[in-house]
Design a protein around this motif. Structure first.
Motif, PDB file in Angstrom:
ATOM      1  N   VAL A 298      23.542  45.673 -18.772  1.00  0.00           N
ATOM      2  CA  VAL A 298      24.387  44.452 -19.076  1.00  0.00           C
ATOM      3  C   VAL A 298      24.260  43.570 -17.954  1.00  0.00           C
ATOM      4  N   PHE A 299      24.415  44.145 -16.627  1.00  0.00           N
ATOM      5  CA  PHE A 299      24.213  43.133 -15.643  1.00  0.00           C
ATOM      6  C   PHE A 299      22.911  42.617 -15.418  1.00  0.00           C
ATOM      7  N   GLU A 300      21.866  43.194 -15.881  1.00  0.00           N
ATOM      8  CA  GLU A 300      20.539  42.678 -15.925  1.00  0.00           C
ATOM      9  C   GLU A 300      20.682  41.136 -16.940  1.00  0.00           C
ATOM     10  N   VAL A 301      21.200  41.427 -17.980  1.00  0.00           N
ATOM     11  CA  VAL A 301      21.159  40.265 -18.903  1.00  0.00           C
ATOM     12  C   VAL A 301      22.205  39.121 -18.354  1.00  0.00           C
ATOM     13  N   ILE A 302      23.008  39.618 -17.623  1.00  0.00           N
ATOM     14  CA  ILE A 302      24.179  38.696 -16.822  1.00  0.00           C
ATOM     15  C   ILE A 302      23.525  37.801 -15.995  1.00  0.00           C
ATOM     16  N   SER A 303      22.672  38.581 -15.291  1.00  0.00           N
ATOM     17  CA  SER A 303      21.853  38.007 -14.046  1.00  0.00           C
ATOM     18  C   SER A 303      21.030  36.875 -14.578  1.00  0.00           C
ATOM     19  N   VAL A 304      20.302  37.025 -15.882  1.00  0.00           N
ATOM     20  CA  VAL A 304      19.408  36.003 -16.324  1.00  0.00           C
ATOM     21  C   VAL A 304      20.257  34.860 -16.802  1.00  0.00           C
ATOM     22  N   VAL A 305      21.359  35.049 -17.559  1.00  0.00           N
ATOM     23  CA  VAL A 305      22.222  33.894 -17.939  1.00  0.00           C
ATOM     24  C   VAL A 305      22.867  33.301 -16.890  1.00  0.00           C
ATOM     25  N   LEU A 306      23.313  33.910 -16.005  1.00  0.00           N
ATOM     26  CA  LEU A 306      23.823  33.122 -14.734  1.00  0.00           C
ATOM     27  C   LEU A 306      22.680  32.354 -14.079  1.00  0.00           C
ATOM     28  N   GLN A 307      21.578  32.979 -13.823  1.00  0.00           N
ATOM     29  CA  GLN A 307      20.475  32.234 -13.175  1.00  0.00           C
ATOM     30  C   GLN A 307      20.076  30.940 -14.123  1.00  0.00           C
ATOM     31  N   VAL A 308      19.807  30.957 -15.273  1.00  0.00           N
ATOM     32  CA  VAL A 308      19.518  29.915 -16.005  1.00  0.00           C
ATOM     33  C   VAL A 308      20.512  28.959 -16.254  1.00  0.00           C
TER      34      VAL A 308
END
Length: 363
Positions: A298-308
């Protein structure tokens, strides 16, 4: 299959073959069978992939240390998919609808991942099929499977909430079907994003699988379900066999995928594992608990969403690189350190998830 042949046809309660009626025995059998298939056939597959020059194309915008991995055999996850399905077919009861839902949905995702890998290998670049096309097919397949399950069986449209005593009951199918599709497809792609370092995705996947193996057994047992006040799903215990096979396949593949990797699982492996975990969460009515147990994904996905999102809105990046594990590398962490420490976190999250079964509040 073995249950129907050895117990129902040639066994019975008066013979030693009665052990095949026990889910625990068949779960162990499924795990060992998947482990042996994957462990013994992986060297053969690696040699064949090298001979055919099916090597991994590395993104040029990733960490520079990864460029040396170019050409490492990929699509090894085909063996995870094959051993998972074969072991489940051998050891699970085939008169159980959840067995077939799990195998069919996981098989679809695995084939979709294999198609994606083939496109990458044939074009010798890191881009496969269109992301929108892949996601659309994933949501369509999972939505249809969930809708058929709800309409053709007595599958409960209830939702278990972590740390809450009473589940949310009788959710509208117009809400639950898209939600179930999102959970399965989302979990599959989350594991896919996490699979960026040697062995990284397999550790959290195995920890999560063990928890769902336990949850499946509990949800399928009316006494345990009542004691823990979890949603009772008659027949869900058979999913423990499926989870056992998944664990065995992942454990054996880790032998060859650990740093430095001899073979990559590719999208066929990550989508197989991720969709299997998503299906287990859905069929055991523990979709929300997945956010805790599979917190690394979940956090890996969140990190991508936040970064983008941050880059598009402000022109600035939150992390050095996304997904988050690449950011840790750029902070100076060696790849094995990143992998092992995230494994440790995943084990802690798995323990917290199990604790939530007993630690509940009556809201």
């Amino acid at each position: 299959m073995l249950y129907h042949i050895l117990y129902q046809l040639f066994g019975g309660d008066e013979t030693a073959l009665r052990v095949f009626q026990y889910i625990t025995f068949r779960t162990a059998g499924g795990a060992l069978t998947a482990l042996l298939i994957t462990f013994l056939l992986s060297p053969v597959m690696i040699r064949d992939l090298k001979r055919r020059q099916y090597g991994q194309a590395i993104r040029d915008d990733g960490p520079q240390s990864h460029l040396s991995k170019a050409g490492t055999p990929t699509m090894g996850g085909t063996l995870i998919l094959a051993s998972l399905l074969c072991s489940t077919f051998l050891w699970a009861r085939l008169d159980n609808v959840y067995t077939w839902i799990a195998m069919l949905v996981t098989g679809f995702f695995g084939v979709l991942g294999l198609w994606d890998d083939w496109m990458k290998v044939s074009k010798n670049n890191s881009k496969g099929i269109s992301g929108k096309l892949r996601l659309g097919l994933e949501l369509l397949a999972t939505g249809v499977a969930a809708l058929l399950l709800f309409t053709l069986t007595d599958f409960a449209n209830d939702l278990q909430v972590p740390f809450v005593w009473n589940p949310v009951e009788n959710i509208s199918l117009w809400l639950y079907v898209p939600f179930a599709a999102f959970v399965i497809a989302g979990t599959a792609n989350a594991v896919n994003l996490t699979d960026g370092l040697d062995g990284l995705a397999l550790g959290p996947a195995m920890a999560t699988t063990v928890v769902f193996m336990i949850l499946a057994y509990l949800a399928g047992n009316v006494k345990f379900a009542q004691f823990l006040n979890v949603v009772y799903v008659p027949g869900a215990g058979e999913l423990a066999v499926f989870a056992g096979a998944l664990f065995g396949a992942c454990l054996a593949f880790l032998w060859y995928n650990t740093y430095p990797a001899q073979v990559f699982m590719g999208d066929v492996g990550s989508l197989t594992i991720g969709s299997a975990l998503g299906v287990l969460a859905f069929l055991t009515k523990q979709e929300l608990l997945m956010t805790i147990i599979g917190g690394i994904f979940v956090f890996e996905v969140i990190s991508v969403v936040l970064q983008v999102g941050s880059f598009k809105l402000t022109g600035k990046r939150i992390f050095k690189m996304a997904p988050f594990h690449h950011s840790l590398e750029l902070m100076g962490w060696a790849e094995p350190k990143v992998v092992v420490r995230l494994w440790i976190v995943s084990i802690i999250l798995a323990i917290v998830g199990l604790a939530s079964l007993k630690l509940k509040f009556n809201l």
